[in-house]
Design a protein around this motif. Structure first.
Motif: not given
Length: 206
Positions: A174-190
């Motif tokens: 039920s838990r979805q990725p948090s905003d901070l986790e998504l920000q970290q994912a964006f950072h990894q891609g960049k």
């Protein structure tokens, strides 16, 4: 010619896919980089997936092993199974024998991201045990280290990920990725796209 970064993942319940989407955005934010999402083939029968309450797969194309050779860099993502990558993704790597024999992926940078069910469920071991796949192909593992800055030291909220790569906690699903986790994912891609572009430039210059 554009630098190609492939984000290749397996996602049963959508958690890894959400991270993959952000990683793609991050990679695409680097000028001259073409980022593309791919998912690996499912190995479980529909009946089994139904009993596991797995939702239908998205329309992201299914990658074949031979298509990996087209990319300049990669970010591989998967959920953990007992501290290691899921069987679906391992099956995909097992199909890359032809690329291994010819070392077509050697020298190409690759990162890893993941999802686990709990805080002790493999946020580091899943990535650590996956590195063996990269090593045998001669790929260059690119961790994010602590380049995400203050977000790496967050203590007030639950946050997945590690110096190995972006991550999330699925809990009971039920838990979805948090905003901070998504920000970290964006950072990894960049981060990986930037390094991939630099390495490609060095090869072209040589």
């Amino acid at each position: 010619m554009a630098t190609k970064v492939y984000i290749v993942y397996y996602s049963m319940y959508g958690h890894v896919e959400k991270l993959a989407e952000e990683i793609k955005k991050g990679a695409a934010s680097v000028e001259g980089v073409e980022a593309k999402l791919w998912q690996v083939a499912e190995t479980l029968h529909e009946e089994v997936l139904g009993k596991m309450s797995a939702p239908p797969k998205s329309d992201v194309p299914i990658i074949t092993a031979s298509e990996l050779s087209e990319a300049d860099g990669f970010v591989f993502g998967f959920p953990t199974r007992f501290g290691m990558m899921s069987a679906q993704f391992k099956a995909f790597f097992d199909s890359t024998g032809g690329l291994w024999r010819t070392q077509q992926l050697a020298g190409k940078p690759a990162g890893i991201f993941y999802s686990t069910g709990s805080q002790g469920g493999g946020q580091e071991t899943t990535a650590l045990t996956a590195i063996t796949q990269l090593v045998h192909h001669g790929m260059i593992f690119v961790p994010i280290g602590y380049t995400f800055g203050a977000g790496m030291f967050e203590m007030e909220q639950v946050k997945g990920g590690s110096p190995y790569g972006a991550g999330t906690y699925a809990g009971d699903g039920s838990r979805q990725p948090s905003d901070l986790e998504l920000q970290q994912a964006f950072h990894q891609g960049k981060h990986i796209a930037t390094i991939t572009k630099k390495l490609k430039g060095l090869v072209v210059a040589a």
